[in-house]
Write a protein that holds these residues in place. Structure first.
Motif, PDB file in Angstrom:
ATOM      1  N   ASN A 139       0.865  -1.259  -0.139  1.00 18.41           N
ATOM      2  CA  ASN A 139      -0.021  -0.005  -0.143  1.00 18.41           C
ATOM      3  C   ASN A 139       0.878   1.156  -0.038  1.00 18.41           C
ATOM      4  OD1 ASN A 139      -2.994  -0.912   0.456  1.00 18.41           O
ATOM      5  ND2 ASN A 139      -1.609  -2.445   1.759  1.00 18.41           N
ATOM      6  N   GLN A 140       1.714   1.302  -1.023  1.00 16.60           N
ATOM      7  CA  GLN A 140       2.833   2.312  -1.067  1.00 16.60           C
ATOM      8  C   GLN A 140       2.189   3.669  -1.086  1.00 16.60           C
ATOM      9  OE1 GLN A 140       5.495   2.431  -0.053  1.00 16.60           O
ATOM     10  NE2 GLN A 140       6.993   0.822  -0.750  1.00 16.60           N
ATOM     11  N   GLU A 141       1.116   3.774  -2.133  1.00 14.46           N
ATOM     12  CA  GLU A 141       0.443   5.257  -1.867  1.00 14.46           C
ATOM     13  C   GLU A 141      -0.173   5.755  -0.857  1.00 14.46           C
ATOM     14  OE1 GLU A 141      -3.228   7.108  -4.435  1.00 14.46           O
ATOM     15  OE2 GLU A 141      -2.135   5.257  -5.457  1.00 14.46           O
ATOM     16  N   LEU A 142      -0.651   4.777  -0.060  1.00 20.03           N
ATOM     17  CA  LEU A 142      -1.379   5.212   1.122  1.00 20.03           C
ATOM     18  C   LEU A 142      -0.215   5.603   2.301  1.00 20.03           C
ATOM     19  CD1 LEU A 142      -3.851   5.487   3.147  1.00 20.03           C
ATOM     20  CD2 LEU A 142      -3.743   3.115   3.516  1.00 20.03           C
ATOM     21  N   VAL A 143       0.882   4.966   2.225  1.00 24.24           N
ATOM     22  CA  VAL A 143       2.076   5.114   3.153  1.00 24.24           C
ATOM     23  C   VAL A 143       2.457   6.435   2.894  1.00 24.24           C
ATOM     24  CG1 VAL A 143       4.184   4.278   3.628  1.00 24.24           C
ATOM     25  CG2 VAL A 143       2.446   2.705   3.618  1.00 24.24           C
ATOM     26  N   GLU A 144       2.759   6.780   1.496  1.00 26.71           N
ATOM     27  CA  GLU A 144       3.262   8.233   1.327  1.00 26.71           C
ATOM     28  C   GLU A 144       2.354   9.257   1.621  1.00 26.71           C
ATOM     29  OE1 GLU A 144       4.532   8.067  -2.966  1.00 26.71           O
ATOM     30  OE2 GLU A 144       5.797   5.917  -2.580  1.00 26.71           O
ATOM     31  N   ALA A 145       1.117   8.855   1.152  1.00 25.49           N
ATOM     32  CA  ALA A 145      -0.013   9.803   1.563  1.00 25.49           C
ATOM     33  C   ALA A 145      -0.173  10.467   3.247  1.00 25.49           C
ATOM     34  CB  ALA A 145      -1.234   9.591   1.079  1.00 25.49           C
ATOM     35  N   LEU A 146       0.170   9.352   4.126  1.00 30.56           N
ATOM     36  CA  LEU A 146       0.287   9.552   5.385  1.00 30.56           C
ATOM     37  C   LEU A 146       1.432   9.516   6.079  1.00 30.56           C
ATOM     38  CD1 LEU A 146      -2.543   6.534   6.212  1.00 30.56           C
ATOM     39  CD2 LEU A 146      -2.847   9.105   6.168  1.00 30.56           C
ATOM     40  N   ARG A 147       2.625   9.722   5.358  1.00 28.66           N
ATOM     41  CA  ARG A 147       3.845  10.066   5.700  1.00 28.66           C
ATOM     42  C   ARG A 147       4.192   9.008   6.714  1.00 28.66           C
ATOM     43  NH1 ARG A 147       2.439  16.156   5.484  1.00 28.66           N
ATOM     44  NH2 ARG A 147       2.836  16.687   3.589  1.00 28.66           N
ATOM     45  N   ILE A 148       4.211   7.834   6.522  1.00 22.45           N
ATOM     46  CA  ILE A 148       4.707   6.720   7.270  1.00 22.45           C
ATOM     47  C   ILE A 148       6.033   6.501   7.098  1.00 22.45           C
ATOM     48  CG2 ILE A 148       4.221   4.218   8.043  1.00 22.45           C
ATOM     49  CD1 ILE A 148       1.400   4.882   7.355  1.00 22.45           C
ATOM     50  N   LYS A 149       6.942   6.558   7.944  1.00 19.72           N
ATOM     51  CA  LYS A 149       8.186   6.433   7.869  1.00 19.72           C
ATOM     52  C   LYS A 149       8.883   4.994   8.539  1.00 19.72           C
ATOM     53  CE  LYS A 149       8.948  10.516   6.185  1.00 19.72           C
ATOM     54  NZ  LYS A 149       8.484  10.465   4.617  1.00 19.72           N
ATOM     55  N   THR A 150       8.127   4.469   9.370  1.00 19.04           N
ATOM     56  CA  THR A 150       8.619   3.246  10.131  1.00 19.04           C
ATOM     57  C   THR A 150       7.429   2.373  10.335  1.00 19.04           C
ATOM     58  OG1 THR A 150       9.934   2.612  11.926  1.00 19.04           O
ATOM     59  CG2 THR A 150       8.682   4.255  12.362  1.00 19.04           C
ATOM     60  N   ALA A 151       7.779   1.271  10.544  1.00 17.35           N
ATOM     61  CA  ALA A 151       6.666   0.091  10.905  1.00 17.35           C
ATOM     62  C   ALA A 151       7.114  -0.533  12.037  1.00 17.35           C
ATOM     63  CB  ALA A 151       6.378  -0.840   9.723  1.00 17.35           C
ATOM     64  N   PRO A 152       6.404  -0.847  13.126  1.00 18.56           N
ATOM     65  CA  PRO A 152       4.742  -0.410  13.179  1.00 18.56           C
ATOM     66  C   PRO A 152       4.480   1.103  13.355  1.00 18.56           C
ATOM     67  CG  PRO A 152       5.283  -1.404  15.124  1.00 18.56           C
ATOM     68  CD  PRO A 152       6.522  -1.418  14.316  1.00 18.56           C
ATOM     69  N   THR A 153       3.441   1.523  12.761  1.00 23.50           N
ATOM     70  CA  THR A 153       2.976   2.896  12.972  1.00 23.50           C
ATOM     71  C   THR A 153       1.387   2.436  13.146  1.00 23.50           C
ATOM     72  OG1 THR A 153       4.465   4.111  11.621  1.00 23.50           O
ATOM     73  CG2 THR A 153       2.576   4.873  12.119  1.00 23.50           C
ATOM     74  N   LEU A 154       0.979   3.056  14.316  1.00 24.14           N
ATOM     75  CA  LEU A 154      -0.190   2.855  14.806  1.00 24.14           C
ATOM     76  C   LEU A 154      -1.158   4.277  14.625  1.00 24.14           C
ATOM     77  CD1 LEU A 154       0.183   0.933  17.919  1.00 24.14           C
ATOM     78  CD2 LEU A 154      -0.256  -0.048  15.923  1.00 24.14           C
ATOM     79  N   MET A 155      -2.386   4.047  14.044  1.00 23.79           N
ATOM     80  CA  MET A 155      -3.389   5.312  14.112  1.00 23.79           C
ATOM     81  C   MET A 155      -4.757   4.904  14.760  1.00 23.79           C
ATOM     82  SD  MET A 155      -2.349   6.832  10.309  1.00 23.79           S
ATOM     83  CE  MET A 155      -0.966   6.983   9.800  1.00 23.79           C
ATOM     84  N   VAL A 156      -5.224   5.864  15.257  1.00 22.54           N
ATOM     85  CA  VAL A 156      -6.695   5.442  15.652  1.00 22.54           C
ATOM     86  C   VAL A 156      -7.452   6.749  14.779  1.00 22.54           C
ATOM     87  CG1 VAL A 156      -8.305   5.845  17.433  1.00 22.54           C
ATOM     88  CG2 VAL A 156      -6.203   4.821  17.941  1.00 22.54           C
ATOM     89  N   TYR A 157      -8.505   6.238  14.296  1.00 26.76           N
ATOM     90  CA  TYR A 157      -9.526   7.260  13.582  1.00 26.76           C
ATOM     91  C   TYR A 157     -10.826   7.076  14.156  1.00 26.76           C
ATOM     92  CZ  TYR A 157      -6.259   8.079   9.662  1.00 26.76           C
ATOM     93  OH  TYR A 157      -5.314   8.391   8.830  1.00 26.76           O
ATOM     94  N   LYS A 158     -11.542   8.211  14.289  1.00 27.04           N
ATOM     95  CA  LYS A 158     -12.803   8.323  14.737  1.00 27.04           C
ATOM     96  C   LYS A 158     -13.671   9.105  13.655  1.00 27.04           C
ATOM     97  CE  LYS A 158     -16.238   8.048  18.333  1.00 27.04           C
ATOM     98  NZ  LYS A 158     -16.499   7.950  19.732  1.00 27.04           N
ATOM     99  N   ASN A 159     -14.799   8.906  13.092  1.00 20.80           N
ATOM    100  CA  ASN A 159     -15.581   9.681  12.308  1.00 20.80           C
ATOM    101  C   ASN A 159     -14.789  10.064  11.467  1.00 20.80           C
ATOM    102  OD1 ASN A 159     -18.276   9.090  13.864  1.00 20.80           O
ATOM    103  ND2 ASN A 159     -17.162  10.741  15.416  1.00 20.80           N
ATOM    104  N   GLY A 160     -13.808   9.597  10.684  1.00 20.14           N
ATOM    105  CA  GLY A 160     -13.004   9.935   9.560  1.00 20.14           C
ATOM    106  C   GLY A 160     -11.849  10.540   9.841  1.00 20.14           C
ATOM    107  N   ALA A 161     -11.749  10.928  11.022  1.00 16.00           N
ATOM    108  CA  ALA A 161     -10.570  11.897  11.592  1.00 16.00           C
ATOM    109  C   ALA A 161      -9.526  11.144  12.317  1.00 16.00           C
ATOM    110  CB  ALA A 161     -11.027  13.223  12.363  1.00 16.00           C
TER     111      ALA A 161
END
Length: 98
Positions: free
Chosen positions: A54-76
């Motif tokens: 998912n390189q396009e998504l990784v670049e869009a979210l500026r993920i530089k390292t794994a693991p990276t965790l994110m929590v979203y609620k209501n799209g934010a």
């Protein structure tokens, strides 16, 4: 990218883990996330995304390292962290956004 938008647009918090195959930290984090899933049940949606597929998504979210965790609620995005996080912290974060 529209599929990602559909995934994160939820009233239930969505925990996304960006992982890489054969990464010891990602494997350790996966075990912790499985424990969080058991404890939180339907109060938290968990999604794993492979960074290599998912390189396009990784670049869009500026993920530089794994693991990276994110929590979203209501799209934010309401929380983000790279590296390993312990189970109690993840449960506390998930409960904070319920």
């Amino acid at each position: 990218m529209s599929k990602f938008g559909d995934l994160i647009n939820s009233t239930v918090p969505v925990l996304i883990q960006f992982t890489t195959e054969h990464n010891p930290e990602c494997e350790q984090m996966q075990q912790i996330i499985e424990e969080v899933a058991l404890e939180m049940g339907e109060k938290l949606t968990i999604i794993n995304i492979n960074t290599l597929k998912n390189q396009e998504l990784v670049e869009a979210l500026r993920i530089k390292t794994a693991p990276t965790l994110m929590v979203y609620k209501n799209g934010a995005m309401v929380w983000r962290q790279s590296g390993i996080t312990d189970k109690s912290s993840l449960v506390m974060i998930a409960k904070a956004f319920n």
